[in-house]
Design an enzyme around this catalytic site. Structure first.
Site, mmCIF file in Angstrom:
data_model
loop_
_atom_site.group_PDB
_atom_site.id
_atom_site.type_symbol
_atom_site.label_atom_id
_atom_site.label_comp_id
_atom_site.label_asym_id
_atom_site.label_seq_id
_atom_site.Cartn_x
_atom_site.Cartn_y
_atom_site.Cartn_z
ATOM 1 N N LEU A 243 0.818 -1.213 0.000
ATOM 2 C CA LEU A 243 0.000 0.000 0.000
ATOM 3 C C LEU A 243 0.855 1.269 0.000
ATOM 4 C CD1 LEU A 243 -2.875 1.198 0.198
ATOM 5 C CD2 LEU A 243 -2.575 1.208 2.670
ATOM 6 N N ASP A 244 0.672 2.094 -1.007
ATOM 7 C CA ASP A 244 1.373 3.393 -1.128
ATOM 8 C C ASP A 244 2.887 3.244 -1.211
ATOM 9 O OD1 ASP A 244 -1.117 4.588 -0.979
ATOM 10 O OD2 ASP A 244 -1.009 4.839 1.182
ATOM 11 N N GLU A 245 3.368 2.047 -1.570
ATOM 12 C CA GLU A 245 4.807 1.824 -1.640
ATOM 13 C C GLU A 245 5.297 1.621 -3.073
ATOM 14 O OE1 GLU A 245 6.857 2.123 0.782
ATOM 15 O OE2 GLU A 245 5.675 1.908 2.604
#
Lengths: 299, 299, 299, 299
Positions: A243-245
């Site tokens: 997530l969001d990486e």
């Protein structure tokens, strides 16, 4: 599709009909540029723009993007690709040719917040976002009218944690049916499963409403307010299973001060989100982005 | 101290000798501004600049900063402070008067990287940083020459994890001896203990080489490089016992791209660190900052 | 020269001893990149960085900058240059090879305002400005101490409208004696005559304290204040005989508001001037700038 | 008018029904703030936001903007205004009260380029531009559909140099009929006559597509391209009879490089124009702008 937009896209295609782009990626070694430019010259191509980058001139990876023009490219296309294989194999390249007149087919996913969708539609109508905008999918009805008024198919698929598998199945079928090359999450507030992501590697662009890696996850503006930051930002990135990486494509910020409450941060943030996402999408559509080890090279 | 700087500071003091600043902080309630401005009017003061902010007009905290000019202030000072106590008690205020001609006394702590120190010295020499720069403390010898050439006392106190208590004892004694009001950590690469911090609440300004809360802790440029961010930044904040978690005073960023390796990021970062720290220090010296619940109000 | 700086420059030269740069400029036509990259490959050179630009792919001018590494370049240099002549003549190129270890020799001209000089000296001492800083010439004595303390020759040549011819004669003799390649006007407040400029085409970089073409000429901050602009800026450009009309290399701005009086504008402006000039000078030293029809291409 | 927008405006009015703004402008003198804040306190008003500025504390002009909340303001309004006259006359003030729930009535003038219009409509629909958008006037038909689809009256008035008097007569009648307070020139490509301007002093906001005073007049992007600037910008200002010389409200810029041709500059410029105009309009609607001697104070 709206006639005005259709005409603009056609005129773009006409203007660009002899243009192609070559993306390359291999171990750095002497002679690559010479071989590639000689190849293009022999195909009758003129180089319009060329960018290259090497992570390390000695042992690194070499990346290159060339935009070229070639009389009669439409007819020669498969020939050019076929002939390139020899060079590619000599240097151990990953590579791809794309042709400017073949528009990428795009799907936009959106929830209740419409500012990013509006910006994309606006840029598309102005002829600044060159893509075949094939459909919009939302878990809310808010944007149906604006989407359908432009002649774009709209699909309402209610989504929540419970029905995720069925929802994604339906979405994937639509993406396949419409032959989608690029999925834009324009503030789509549902998490995609690894299954979904795996089917579209480096083809899903998300906008996150913080300057990552600050404020990964939910409610970034609330947390920015709590932390008392003097800048707020937005980040556009490819979606991976972390997530969001995923690989960051573009970021930007604006200054704020103590007077800004959470609502003000959100308002200011909207204009950053809009422009950051639009830039990232344009670069993707122009084949300017290469993903390498969770980072992007943007040529 | 260098004569040129001395003359500049004196001319500042002469020019500002009748100027004072009042900082206020209390529960928001009707009549505060009326009472305070009426009080200043009756003391013969003219308001030069006034800023206020309330976290919530109904139940919030009210903050105010007034800069005023008052003929013969030097003589009236203690009187003015004494008379203000009645108003302050009526509204339950925290408050302080400061007088522009009373220069704050500053200590700079620095390690091997000198760019922030140089910037501060440069601004100070140009008359843009109005403070009595009393001493520089370093755990390295690199900056001795540049500091001493300006007539500023320099103290070399080698520091490491083992000798921290003795080092801090020595530092605290120096700070007391020199009657220091403000400590600037200009890339001082040692962590301060809670004992040290407790003795100088909201009086220690640090520069962290990332846009906090991204990359808290060590080696932020290396981690920024790994993450592939498209912006790098710096953050100036008051030091508390939570590493890099103190109230943020100022932040800024610059754009970078895939071509920037760690060394380039550091070079670009230096110019952001320099200007962000200098701005934060100036605001502190001008009594523009109020700390409230781990956030700053910067007037 | 200061030993520390000397060592840094030597270490740069050692590290870059096999590196060269090729700048090209000719009518656009097919085959240029192929020919040049093939040539470099055959000399045993590896391309490190390559940029190109064409004003128009059909009838335009083509520009290219290549940075390359080549084992034993020191010995091969004249050979490489000699061999390139054939290609150059085929395509009708203007071209130049430069070799990274041959430092450009720089003179700084300055008057009373020292912030730009300080910045350049600071960057030079930090090893961020790679040049042989040969001398500083000023029509004032203010900077003698700071310049001489770094071991750089300083020449005080009082200048005014009346004595311009004699002054420039003296300056030109110094520039010749020191074999100067680049002249930096770091807020040098005298106008150069056409005779002087003609002897150093595209070798004189000036910093003008406005975002040109706004506020050409004298007292730009005063005029910016009068006009009530909300941005102030600075512009670095090559000097030509039209005052402030030479090719722009770099510009930047900062926001200001109604509170800023002329003195504040000047203070804010200083930090823009410093960084804009430093960037322009670095690009020149790295042979990144090509001048074409009163504009710059910055690779 | 669109129901969604109508509801948003109503909810804004409900939320702000007890809020007012006071703008003051007089010769600087002691006691102003005390008198004004005491007055508001006695009316039962709580100050929410207060800003002040003096061109010179000794002999200058003093400006102040106060936003306040007052229970039952609707009923007290005329009373408050009446009572203030005494203070105003004591200090020789120019002053005005405005009440947040009384929306300003706005007309937008536009020609063929619709990006600024779209941005304003978009902000208005999102509830971020609080105004009664009464009508749109254009000398082209391009935007009729988008305007009428939002329920806003659209008037097509063909205009050219010859028919200017008749056109302006028609426009002025519409402005009177619709009781317009603010005219926004959202890339309206006709020059207004002094007669027209005189009837709406400081009520006409224009967006000029350059960072004024650079590139006053026609074709700024073409001229920016010719000059080779590295920044392009936009300026929002009040219209006076001197073309592009009126008081500047807001400016912004974006970086460009040699690769940008005139078309690219225009595309990049559009996004600056959009945001600069929208910010200026918002500040005007919130009564944040005071015009003084061809400059603006923006509180």
């Amino acid at each position: 599709m709206n006639t005005f937009v259709q005409n603009q896209l056609k005129s773009f295609q006409e203007h660009q009909k002899n243009r192609g782009r070559l993306l390359i990626n291999c171990a750095d070694q002497p002679g690559i540029v010479a071989a590639v430019s000689d190849f293009l010259y022999k195909q009758g191509a003129n180089i319009l723009e060329s960018s290259q980058y090497s992570t390390d001139p000695k042992e690194g990876t070499f990346f290159m993007r060339i935009e070229f023009e070639c009389e009669g490219l439409k007819e020669k296309k498969s020939n050019v690709e076929e002939n390139f294989k020899e060079i590619a194999s000599t240097f151990g390249m990953e590579w791809s040719f794309t042709f400017s007149e073949e528009l990428k087919r795009t799907a936009i996913f959106v929830s209740k917040e419409l500012h990013c969708l509006r910006e994309l539609l606006w840029e598309w109508q102005s002829g600044d976002l060159i893509t075949d905008l094939a459909l919009v999918i939302s878990n809310h009805e808010e944007c149906r009218e604006i989407v359908e008024s432009l002649g774009i198919p709209f699909y309402y698929i209610p989504a929540n944690k419970e029905n995720r598998p069925q929802v994604e199945k339906q979405q994937l079928e639509l993406l396949e049916k419409y032959e989608i090359d690029l999925i834009i999450l324009a503030r789509y507030m549902q998490i995609l499963t690894p299954t979904f992501v795996a089917q579209h590697p480096n083809q899903i662009i998300n906008i996150h409403h913080s300057f990552l890696p600050a404020f990964v996850g939910a409610r970034p503006y609330e947390r920015a307010y709590q932390r008392g930051v003097k800048l707020i930002g937005a980040t556009s990135h490819y979606v991976t299973n972390d997530l969001d990486e995923g690989p960051i494509i573009e970021q930007d910020i604006m200054r704020v001060d103590h007077r800004a409450d959470v609502d003000s941060l959100k308002k200011i943030g909207r204009s950053i989100e809009r422009s950051v996402l639009a830039r990232a999408v344009k670069w993707h559509l122009e084949d300017r982005i290469i993903v390498h080890q969770n980072k992007t090279i943007v040529f």
